[in-house]
Scaffold this motif. Structure first.
Motif, mmCIF file in Angstrom:
data_model
loop_
_atom_site.group_PDB
_atom_site.id
_atom_site.type_symbol
_atom_site.label_atom_id
_atom_site.label_comp_id
_atom_site.label_asym_id
_atom_site.label_seq_id
_atom_site.Cartn_x
_atom_site.Cartn_y
_atom_site.Cartn_z
ATOM 1 N N ARG A 118 11.576 38.964 54.157
ATOM 2 C CA ARG A 118 12.249 40.191 54.588
ATOM 3 C C ARG A 118 12.884 40.883 53.370
ATOM 4 N NH1 ARG A 118 18.080 41.831 55.382
ATOM 5 N NH2 ARG A 118 18.273 42.460 57.528
ATOM 6 N N LYS A 134 25.867 54.064 57.031
ATOM 7 C CA LYS A 134 25.018 53.275 56.126
ATOM 8 C C LYS A 134 23.553 53.470 56.493
ATOM 9 C CE LYS A 134 25.540 48.676 54.097
ATOM 10 N NZ LYS A 134 26.292 47.418 54.212
ATOM 11 N N HIS A 157 27.171 44.629 64.557
ATOM 12 C CA HIS A 157 25.818 44.342 64.073
ATOM 13 C C HIS A 157 25.772 43.025 63.308
ATOM 14 C CE1 HIS A 157 27.721 46.527 60.681
ATOM 15 N NE2 HIS A 157 26.929 45.811 59.895
ATOM 16 N N ASP A 205 31.516 47.064 59.933
ATOM 17 C CA ASP A 205 31.745 47.188 58.498
ATOM 18 C C ASP A 205 33.169 47.684 58.246
ATOM 19 O OD1 ASP A 205 29.245 46.278 57.830
ATOM 20 O OD2 ASP A 205 28.355 48.270 57.627
ATOM 21 N N HIS A 251 29.678 41.670 63.059
ATOM 22 C CA HIS A 251 30.847 42.349 62.483
ATOM 23 C C HIS A 251 30.714 43.867 62.616
ATOM 24 C CE1 HIS A 251 27.827 42.458 59.278
ATOM 25 N NE2 HIS A 251 28.471 43.500 58.774
ATOM 26 N N PHE A 286 17.437 43.600 61.985
ATOM 27 C CA PHE A 286 18.818 44.087 62.138
ATOM 28 C C PHE A 286 19.114 44.079 63.633
ATOM 29 C CE2 PHE A 286 21.650 47.998 62.098
ATOM 30 C CZ PHE A 286 22.673 47.421 61.371
#
Ligand SMILES: O=C(O)CCC(=O)C(=O)O
Length: 292
Positions: A217, A143, A206, A123, A121, A159
């Motif tokens: 994690r 972010k 991302h 953000d 997606h 990520f």
């Protein structure tokens, strides 16, 4: 008062950082947090994870995605204007900003293979539907993710991004979103050691990846946008918290002198971040969003 300011304002985004951010849509700040900071934040994340577990709010795999974590432990407030990352944030967005969204995430190792659910997606949610975008979507927010666990190898819930994709409004989706095969062309899993930060443009395509390692994690995310937008995961910061914070942190938790100040209008003076950066001589007036 938490978060004395003046000492923070001695560095600005470098030319190289700006170029990287503009070109790739993200950048990694190695060693943004020191060991003690990592330890303090990990303690806070673990405490919240235990609290959420007791409250029955974790999912079946024990995952936590805790929104508005800034208000759940004061350790997170240190991230709001962190000297390693904040110059990049205000360097890209300017001074008329606040922290509108945060989350603390815990993803334990998955017990086995799982269908790959499509989570790619940009953000911004409805921004991407409601803001008319004849060309490239506007940046609007940045972010910072702070890595507390060791994601220095792929497969640890890293990520994943498509570098440079922040200027592309669409991403081709597979037919089966509940179990897909290939990631988009050019996708890379970013690696991070404990204490590293990855700062990214909200438009970069991302996704979180599944954790198939033996390492739980843990990461904390803080997102910033313009003061004329609304908070994403809180209504108002508690007054009793604001009164203990520095003027800049109060701004970064949404405080404003009056509504017009959010728009740079009215009789109210400029907000604290502008005043302090201006007094320190750090504003670059060739960048439109840094002008008064
Ligand atoms: O947890 C991750 O790695 C990705 C987080 C994410 O998608 C986001 O913050 O928008």
């Amino acid at each position: 008062m938490t978060g004395t300011t003046v000492a923070h304002w001695n560095n600005v985004i470098t030319r190289q950082q700006r170029e990287q951010f503009e070109t790739y849509g993200f950048l990694t700040v190695k060693g943004a947090l020191g060991q003690e900071e990592v330890a303090r934040l990990t303690e806070a994340v673990d405490r919240l994870h235990a609290e959420e577990e007791r409250a029955g709010r974790l999912d079946a795999d024990g995952n936590m995605h805790l929104l508005a974590c800034l208000f759940r432990d004061e350790a997170f407030l240190e991230l709001l204007d962190h000297p390693a990352t904040f110059p990049i944030v205000w360097g890209m967005l300017g001074w008329n900003i606040f922290g509108f969204h945060s989350h603390a995430d815990v993803h334990p190792p998955l017990p086995g293979p799982r269908p790959r659910r499509w989570r790619w997606h940009q953000d911004g949610g409805r921004i991407n539907l409601e803001v008319e975008t004849p060309v490239t979507r506007p940046r609007l927010s940045v972010k910072c993710s702070y890595w507390l666990s060791d994601a220095s190898e792929p497969g640890r819930g890293n990520f994943m991004v498509v570098p440079g994709s922040h200027r592309t409004n669409t991403l081709q989706r597979p037919r089966n979103l509940d179990d897909y095969g290939e990631d988009p062309p050019g996708a890379v899993e970013l690696t991070a050691e404990p204490g590293d930060a990855i700062v990214f443009d909200r438009r970069i395509w991302h996704t979180r990846t599944d954790n198939h390692s033996e390492v739980t994690r843990k990461a904390v995310f803080v997102a910033y946008t313009y003061r004329w937008m609304r908070p994403y995961d809180y209504t108002e910061a508690p007054a009793e918290l604001l009164e203990r914070l520095s003027p800049v942190r109060r701004q970064l938790l949404g405080e404003g002198a009056d509504p017009l100040q959010y728009w740079g209008r009215g009789d109210a003076e400029r907000p604290p971040l502008f005043r302090e950066l201006d007094a320190a001589g750090l504003l670059d007036l060739s960048v439109p969003n840094q002008r008064p």
